[in-house]
Write an enzyme that holds these catalytic residues in place. Structure first.
Site, mmCIF file in Angstrom:
data_model
loop_
_atom_site.group_PDB
_atom_site.id
_atom_site.type_symbol
_atom_site.label_atom_id
_atom_site.label_comp_id
_atom_site.label_asym_id
_atom_site.label_seq_id
_atom_site.Cartn_x
_atom_site.Cartn_y
_atom_site.Cartn_z
ATOM 1 N N ARG A 105 -62.976 64.391 -25.093
ATOM 2 C CA ARG A 105 -64.339 64.810 -24.756
ATOM 3 C C ARG A 105 -64.771 64.285 -23.391
ATOM 4 O O ARG A 105 -65.886 64.508 -22.974
ATOM 5 C CB ARG A 105 -65.317 64.390 -25.858
ATOM 6 N N ASN A 143 -52.512 52.363 -36.763
ATOM 7 C CA ASN A 143 -52.491 53.556 -35.907
ATOM 8 C C ASN A 143 -51.083 54.059 -35.542
ATOM 9 O O ASN A 143 -50.820 55.253 -35.665
ATOM 10 C CB ASN A 143 -53.348 53.330 -34.655
ATOM 11 N N TYR A 150 -57.048 63.912 -40.345
ATOM 12 C CA TYR A 150 -56.888 62.503 -40.741
ATOM 13 C C TYR A 150 -58.124 61.663 -40.444
ATOM 14 O O TYR A 150 -58.105 60.445 -40.642
ATOM 15 C CB TYR A 150 -55.643 61.887 -40.076
ATOM 16 N N TYR A 165 -66.034 55.265 -46.732
ATOM 17 C CA TYR A 165 -64.561 55.276 -46.738
ATOM 18 C C TYR A 165 -64.024 55.668 -48.116
ATOM 19 O O TYR A 165 -64.766 55.673 -49.110
ATOM 20 C CB TYR A 165 -64.049 53.886 -46.332
ATOM 21 N N PHE A 194 -54.293 63.666 -44.177
ATOM 22 C CA PHE A 194 -53.397 62.494 -44.131
ATOM 23 C C PHE A 194 -54.220 61.237 -44.356
ATOM 24 O O PHE A 194 -55.274 61.056 -43.745
ATOM 25 C CB PHE A 194 -52.707 62.388 -42.755
ATOM 26 N N TRP A 195 -53.722 60.356 -45.229
ATOM 27 C CA TRP A 195 -54.311 59.024 -45.398
ATOM 28 C C TRP A 195 -53.160 58.026 -45.517
ATOM 29 O O TRP A 195 -52.292 58.184 -46.385
ATOM 30 C CB TRP A 195 -55.204 59.000 -46.656
ATOM 31 N N LEU A 196 -53.173 57.027 -44.640
ATOM 32 C CA LEU A 196 -52.054 56.073 -44.589
ATOM 33 C C LEU A 196 -51.884 55.302 -45.891
ATOM 34 O O LEU A 196 -50.765 55.035 -46.336
ATOM 35 C CB LEU A 196 -52.279 55.094 -43.421
ATOM 36 N N VAL A 210 -54.805 56.186 -32.257
ATOM 37 C CA VAL A 210 -53.832 57.086 -32.906
ATOM 38 C C VAL A 210 -53.364 58.144 -31.909
ATOM 39 O O VAL A 210 -52.163 58.414 -31.786
ATOM 40 C CB VAL A 210 -54.455 57.793 -34.132
HETATM 41 N N1 NAP Z 1 -56.316 58.846 -42.292
HETATM 42 C C1 NAP Z 1 -55.759 57.695 -41.915
HETATM 43 O O1 NAP Z 1 -54.952 57.094 -42.633
HETATM 44 C C2 NAP Z 1 -56.148 57.107 -40.602
HETATM 45 C C3 NAP Z 1 -55.430 56.044 -40.046
HETATM 46 C C4 NAP Z 1 -55.810 55.573 -38.782
HETATM 47 C C5 NAP Z 1 -56.890 56.121 -38.123
HETATM 48 N N2 NAP Z 1 -57.586 57.126 -38.734
HETATM 49 C C6 NAP Z 1 -58.717 57.778 -38.050
HETATM 50 O O2 NAP Z 1 -58.312 58.119 -36.759
HETATM 51 C C7 NAP Z 1 -59.437 58.216 -35.926
HETATM 52 C C8 NAP Z 1 -59.156 57.466 -34.643
HETATM 53 O O3 NAP Z 1 -58.998 56.081 -34.967
HETATM 54 P P1 NAP Z 1 -58.586 55.066 -33.818
HETATM 55 O O4 NAP Z 1 -58.537 53.695 -34.389
HETATM 56 O O5 NAP Z 1 -57.378 55.578 -33.148
HETATM 57 O O6 NAP Z 1 -59.851 55.227 -32.858
HETATM 58 P P2 NAP Z 1 -60.280 54.389 -31.582
HETATM 59 O O7 NAP Z 1 -59.085 53.953 -30.818
HETATM 60 O O8 NAP Z 1 -61.254 53.341 -31.989
HETATM 61 O O9 NAP Z 1 -61.023 55.499 -30.722
HETATM 62 C C9 NAP Z 1 -62.080 56.257 -31.236
HETATM 63 C C10 NAP Z 1 -61.920 57.643 -30.664
HETATM 64 O O10 NAP Z 1 -62.774 58.567 -31.313
HETATM 65 C C11 NAP Z 1 -63.409 59.384 -30.348
HETATM 66 N N3 NAP Z 1 -64.628 59.847 -30.968
HETATM 67 C C12 NAP Z 1 -65.566 59.116 -31.623
HETATM 68 N N4 NAP Z 1 -66.518 59.920 -32.131
HETATM 69 C C13 NAP Z 1 -66.183 61.180 -31.785
HETATM 70 C C14 NAP Z 1 -66.779 62.457 -32.009
HETATM 71 N N5 NAP Z 1 -67.913 62.599 -32.705
HETATM 72 N N6 NAP Z 1 -66.163 63.552 -31.493
HETATM 73 C C15 NAP Z 1 -65.022 63.421 -30.800
HETATM 74 N N7 NAP Z 1 -64.401 62.236 -30.580
HETATM 75 C C16 NAP Z 1 -64.979 61.138 -31.057
HETATM 76 C C17 NAP Z 1 -63.584 58.461 -29.166
HETATM 77 O O11 NAP Z 1 -63.772 59.215 -27.998
HETATM 78 P P3 NAP Z 1 -64.421 58.568 -26.659
HETATM 79 O O12 NAP Z 1 -63.371 57.654 -26.087
HETATM 80 O O13 NAP Z 1 -64.704 59.736 -25.806
HETATM 81 O O14 NAP Z 1 -65.635 57.782 -27.076
HETATM 82 C C18 NAP Z 1 -62.224 57.751 -29.195
HETATM 83 O O15 NAP Z 1 -61.226 58.583 -28.647
HETATM 84 C C19 NAP Z 1 -60.607 57.660 -36.741
HETATM 85 O O16 NAP Z 1 -61.305 58.730 -37.306
HETATM 86 C C20 NAP Z 1 -59.911 56.881 -37.842
HETATM 87 O O17 NAP Z 1 -60.694 56.752 -39.006
HETATM 88 C C21 NAP Z 1 -57.250 57.633 -39.931
#
Ligand code: NAP
Length: 327
Positions: A173, A124, A237, A53, A262-264, A153
């Site tokens: 997917r 999210n 993100y 991270y 983007f990073w929150l 998200v």
């Molecule tokens: N940059 C920021 O500030 C920030 C803030 C919030 C979240 N995020 C990022 O946003 C993303 C989603 O977070 P979340 O909490 O919303 O997730 P989540 O609800 O826990 O769901 C995970 C998702 O990722 C998919 N996934 C996992 N590995 C994958 C891969 N290799 N290829 C394609 N899809 C994949 C899963 O698909 P399946 O359902 O098909 O398994 C599911 O849709 C994460 O990467 C997280 O780190 C970033």
């Protein structure tokens, strides 16, 4: 009281543990003592434990980017909070039974909203809200495209975009998610393929797609880029594939696409408190009306933290995994 902690980086279920630590003292003048009611496990938490991270904590470390809590006791100069209030802490290290938070780091929320849903408010929905509002001037009828569209998200993006009249193309997917996402407002749901751009062109009647929102990285960026109008933005993100982003010179030079991230965390550091509070009250109100909602697959107590983190890293979950530290 119990807290979740890890002493070395590695696979989450191997290194995280629930340990007993001394109870917290009474709050200082400006502090509030809260019981943590619920905290979701997010991919960023797992990435933190694995050492990938953006912030590397000193070990041993507690973790948990977000939670929802209930006020137990307030310090002598605290105003606006009382015992029993439901509160959102803005700080980290939330996978604990109790925590002390300074009052300026707490947001008071209505007490009649589903606690599990509120526990997912900080990260999210705010990520979805800021990505939709702060990068491209999107107007009613504009099209955007996103991947990992069934993630927490992704679902928030679909719902918030619908409210603004923005149309969404959603890449998943698993094909079986199509109807589920359409039910919450997705306009188009597709699977990634080499023909993505042609499919998008057909289904949107050649509309300009102005923003691509990506949580996967790797070569899907090339295909998302092909779906975009000239001079559009790709907002990355997440790094779910663990692979570096691929983009072509044709896309950067001739299409003049703009790739940014983007990073929150820095957003919350640089936004005015009043704007942060306004955003969270707006999002909490949407949660109270079920206009924002993310399914929950299972809740675990803190003693079962190893099982909880293992479960949260499963492929094809039907919803979030939530820890309820006080049962
Ligand atoms: N940059 C920021 O500030 C920030 C803030 C919030 C979240 N995020 C990022 O946003 C993303 C989603 O977070 P979340 O909490 O919303 O997730 P989540 O609800 O826990 O769901 C995970 C998702 O990722 C998919 N996934 C996992 N590995 C994958 C891969 N290799 N290829 C394609 N899809 C994949 C899963 O698909 P399946 O359902 O098909 O398994 C599911 O849709 C994460 O990467 C997280 O780190 C970033």
């Amino acid at each position: 009281m119990k807290v979740a902690q890890f002493s070395s980086t590695g696979k989450a279920e191997n290194v995280i543990e629930s340990i007993e630590v001394p109870n917290l003292p009474d709050p200082d003048n400006n502090e509030v003592l809260i019981d943590v009611l619920a905290c979701p496990i997010n991919p960023a938490d797992l990435l933190t434990i694995e050492g990938g991270y953006g912030v590397k904590p000193n070990l041993p470390a507690r973790l948990g980017a977000e939670c929802i809590g209930k006020v137990v006791k307030v310090g002598s100069s605290v105003q606006g909070f009382k015992k029993g209030d439901i509160v959102l802490p803005l700080d980290r290290e939330n996978w604990v039974q109790q925590k002390l938070v300074t009052q300026d780091n707490l947001i008071l929320l209505p007490s009649n909203i589903d606690i599990n849903q509120l526990s997912m408010l900080k990260v999210n929905p705010a990520t979805a809200y800021l990505m939709l509002n702060k990068y491209v001037n999107l107007k009613t009828g504009d099209w955007i495209i996103q991947d990992a569209a069934n993630s927490g998200v992704g679902q928030s993006i679909i719902r918030l975009a619908k409210i603004k009249g923005i149309k969404t193309i959603n890449i998943v997917r698993r094909k079986e998610l199509t109807q589920e996402l359409k039910n919450i407002g997705a306009d188009i749901v597709l699977q990634d393929s080499k023909d993505l751009a042609e499919e998008v062109k057909d289904l949107t009647n050649g509309a300009d797609v102005k923003l691509a929102i990506d949580a996967i990285g790797g070569d899907i960026i090339l295909r998302l880029g092909n779906c975009l109008a000239d001079e559009s933005t790709i907002l990355n993100y997440g790094l779910l594939s663990g692979k570096n982003i691929e983009i072509s010179a044709y896309q950067t030079v001739f299409k003049r696409l703009l790739l940014t991230g983007f990073w929150l965390s820095p957003w919350l550091q640089k936004m005015e408190r009043a704007e942060i509070f306004k955003m969270y009250h707006y999002l909490a109100e949407l949660i109270s009306k079920n206009s924002l909602y993310v399914p929950v697959e299972k809740t675990y107590n803190l003693d079962d933290i190893k099982m909880a983190v293992k479960h949260s890293s499963n492929y094809s979950r039907s919803g979030k995994i939530i820890i309820t530290p006080n049962g």
